[in-house]
Design a protein around this motif. Structure first.
Motif, PDB file in Angstrom:
ATOM      1  N   UNK A 126      63.910  15.749  20.172  1.00 34.54           N
ATOM      2  CA  UNK A 126      64.738  14.624  19.744  1.00 34.54           C
ATOM      3  C   UNK A 126      63.777  13.304  19.560  1.00 34.54           C
ATOM      4  N   UNK A 127      64.436  12.446  18.942  1.00 37.29           N
ATOM      5  CA  UNK A 127      63.754  11.069  18.622  1.00 37.29           C
ATOM      6  C   UNK A 127      63.803  10.421  20.075  1.00 37.29           C
ATOM      7  N   UNK A 128      62.486   9.673  20.289  1.00 35.04           N
ATOM      8  CA  UNK A 128      62.232   9.058  21.380  1.00 35.04           C
ATOM      9  C   UNK A 128      63.082   7.671  21.632  1.00 35.04           C
ATOM     10  N   UNK A 129      63.974   7.654  22.251  1.00 35.98           N
ATOM     11  CA  UNK A 129      64.704   6.157  22.205  1.00 35.98           C
ATOM     12  C   UNK A 129      64.637   5.851  23.867  1.00 35.98           C
ATOM     13  N   UNK A 130      64.379   4.600  24.191  1.00 38.37           N
ATOM     14  CA  UNK A 130      64.299   4.016  25.426  1.00 38.37           C
ATOM     15  C   UNK A 130      65.607   3.744  25.805  1.00 38.37           C
ATOM     16  N   UNK A 131      66.036   4.043  27.247  1.00 36.80           N
ATOM     17  CA  UNK A 131      67.373   3.737  27.822  1.00 36.80           C
ATOM     18  C   UNK A 131      67.287   2.354  28.144  1.00 36.80           C
ATOM     19  N   UNK A 132      66.200   1.807  28.265  1.00 37.22           N
ATOM     20  CA  UNK A 132      66.200   0.352  28.831  1.00 37.22           C
ATOM     21  C   UNK A 132      66.555  -0.749  27.699  1.00 37.22           C
ATOM     22  N   UNK A 133      65.708  -0.522  26.705  1.00 36.50           N
ATOM     23  CA  UNK A 133      65.694  -1.730  25.717  1.00 36.50           C
ATOM     24  C   UNK A 133      66.272  -1.261  24.630  1.00 36.50           C
ATOM     25  N   UNK A 134      66.669   0.264  24.391  1.00 37.31           N
ATOM     26  CA  UNK A 134      67.432   0.695  23.252  1.00 37.31           C
ATOM     27  C   UNK A 134      66.519   1.026  22.109  1.00 37.31           C
ATOM     28  N   UNK A 135      65.279   0.687  21.920  1.00 36.88           N
ATOM     29  CA  UNK A 135      64.248   0.911  20.881  1.00 36.88           C
ATOM     30  C   UNK A 135      63.751   2.242  20.690  1.00 36.88           C
ATOM     31  N   UNK A 136      63.296   2.640  19.215  1.00 34.84           N
ATOM     32  CA  UNK A 136      62.965   3.849  19.239  1.00 34.84           C
ATOM     33  C   UNK A 136      61.348   3.894  19.306  1.00 34.84           C
ATOM     34  N   UNK A 137      60.694   4.986  19.651  1.00 33.69           N
ATOM     35  CA  UNK A 137      59.609   5.363  19.558  1.00 33.69           C
ATOM     36  C   UNK A 137      58.743   5.351  20.899  1.00 33.69           C
ATOM     37  N   UNK A 138      59.410   5.212  21.963  1.00 36.76           N
ATOM     38  CA  UNK A 138      58.865   5.361  23.370  1.00 36.76           C
ATOM     39  C   UNK A 138      59.968   5.873  24.618  1.00 36.76           C
ATOM     40  N   UNK A 139      59.666   6.048  25.505  1.00 38.63           N
ATOM     41  CA  UNK A 139      60.440   6.298  26.492  1.00 38.63           C
ATOM     42  C   UNK A 139      60.503   5.241  27.355  1.00 38.63           C
ATOM     43  N   UNK A 140      61.527   5.487  28.544  1.00 33.68           N
ATOM     44  CA  UNK A 140      61.756   4.170  29.432  1.00 33.68           C
ATOM     45  C   UNK A 140      60.570   3.889  30.214  1.00 33.68           C
ATOM     46  N   UNK A 141      59.769   4.966  30.718  1.00 33.75           N
ATOM     47  CA  UNK A 141      58.589   4.780  31.483  1.00 33.75           C
ATOM     48  C   UNK A 141      57.346   4.255  30.772  1.00 33.75           C
ATOM     49  N   UNK A 142      57.472   4.085  29.452  1.00 31.57           N
ATOM     50  CA  UNK A 142      56.539   3.287  28.850  1.00 31.57           C
ATOM     51  C   UNK A 142      57.159   2.009  28.199  1.00 31.57           C
ATOM     52  N   UNK A 143      58.244   1.627  28.459  1.00 25.95           N
ATOM     53  CA  UNK A 143      58.760   0.438  28.139  1.00 25.95           C
ATOM     54  C   UNK A 143      58.245  -0.821  28.518  1.00 25.95           C
ATOM     55  N   UNK A 144      57.601  -1.561  27.507  1.00 26.77           N
ATOM     56  CA  UNK A 144      57.008  -2.843  28.016  1.00 26.77           C
ATOM     57  C   UNK A 144      57.954  -4.124  28.564  1.00 26.77           C
ATOM     58  N   UNK A 145      58.953  -3.899  27.946  1.00 25.24           N
ATOM     59  CA  UNK A 145      59.997  -4.751  28.334  1.00 25.24           C
ATOM     60  C   UNK A 145      60.604  -4.797  29.807  1.00 25.24           C
ATOM     61  N   UNK A 146      60.579  -3.313  29.891  1.00 22.31           N
ATOM     62  CA  UNK A 146      60.966  -3.030  31.585  1.00 22.31           C
ATOM     63  C   UNK A 146      59.827  -3.461  32.632  1.00 22.31           C
ATOM     64  N   UNK A 147      58.724  -3.191  32.121  1.00 17.52           N
ATOM     65  CA  UNK A 147      57.602  -3.706  32.814  1.00 17.52           C
ATOM     66  C   UNK A 147      57.502  -5.268  33.026  1.00 17.52           C
TER      67      UNK A 147
END
Length: 309
Positions: free
Chosen positions: A214-235
């Protein structure tokens, strides 16, 4: 052309034939078209004045003559380039006779565009012929160059042309930069990265991944292309929360030297004694027991209230 015909002694009835025989390139192509349209005998029997009118209409149209007239009106000497200036002036004056129809107008136009350092001297000499004005100006130019007052290749006209050249360069660079930016913006999404793998491009998330995943969608910021563990906004948010927690913990560890309560320094203590200059202003009135009894006996009916003894 007319000078060559006069020197060669060409008869009037053969002038058109002789002149047309000297044509080449574009002029020859144009004349062959005239011969095919009019016929050879009629074209060669054309009067000389009609031939000149036809020739001017083809090779000297009004728009081209307008350019020559404009150049003559703006023609000035650059530095000490007297020979080039004079040669071009004679050419333009011949091609645009309406600008300088008389000898006086031609002399006035020639003298008026000379450098200011010699213009006054030439005008004071009152030249009666153009040759006299040319010879006098050439002599004055040589004197100015020898004295160092005038240099070759430098003049007012060149200085005035520099800002326009700079402006054209700036506009050219701006257009090139804008075009490059527009080209980058118009690139398709699949060309914006340097992906060299084999996974196909997904039109839903605009990234490459295998069809079965499936498409990689972050559950924290909602953007496509990465998972939540790689989310820059979460960090970033996590670092901000850590900073707040560290600040709170630091405030819990400190205590005030004035009041002894935790959470603030002595300089921020609300109970600290203000300096003498900043103390609240006011008056304190004290009254003794005898004064109270006397005042109560004399002013019982007029005063009511509470007295501090």
């Amino acid at each position: 052309m007319e000078t060559t015909l006069d020197i060669s002694g060409c008869p009037d009835q053969h002038r058109v034939r002789y002149a047309a025989g000297s044509f080449e390139k574009r002029a020859l192509t144009w004349w062959n078209a005239q011969v095919q349209t009019r016929g050879r005998d009629e074209a060669l029997a054309m009067p000389w004045e009609d031939f000149k009118t036809l020739l001017r209409g083809e090779f000297c149209p009004r728009n081209e003559l307008k350019k020559v007239e404009t150049e003559l009106l703006n023609h000035v000497m650059i530095g000490a380039e007297h020979l080039a200036f004079t040669t071009r002036f004679h050419e333009l004056a011949t091609l645009a006779p309406d600008i300088v129809p008389t000898l006086e107008k031609r002399i006035e136009r020639y003298v008026g565009v000379l450098p200011p350092c010699i213009r006054g001297h030439v005008i004071a000499a009152h030249p009666t012929t153009l040759e006299m004005a040319v010879t006098l100006s050439a002599s004055l130019i040589d004197v100015m160059v020898a004295s160092g007052a005038l240099k070759k290749g430098s003049g007012t006209t060149e200085d005035l042309e520099q800002p326009s050249n700079k402006k054209r360069k700036v506009v050219k660079n701006f257009v090139a930069t804008t075009t490059a930016k527009q080209a980058v913006l118009n690139q398709p999404p699949q060309n914006r990265g340097s992906y060299s793998g084999t996974a196909p491009f997904c039109n839903k998330c605009n990234y490459h991944h295998q069809p079965g995943t499936g498409c990689r969608q972050c559950t924290y910021c909602g953007k496509m292309g990465h998972w939540v563990k790689f989310c820059k906004e979460q960090k970033t948010q996590h670092r901000a929360n850590q900073a707040v927690a560290q600040t709170a913990a630091h405030l819990d560890r400190i205590s005030c030297y004035t009041c002894g309560e935790p959470g603030h320094y002595a300089k921020d203590c609300p109970k600290r004694v203000l300096p003498r200059g900043q103390a609240p202003r006011g008056r304190a009135y004290q009254i003794g027991t005898a004064a109270v009894r006397q005042d109560t006996d004399t002013n019982t009916n007029n005063n009511t209230g509470t007295f501090i003894i």
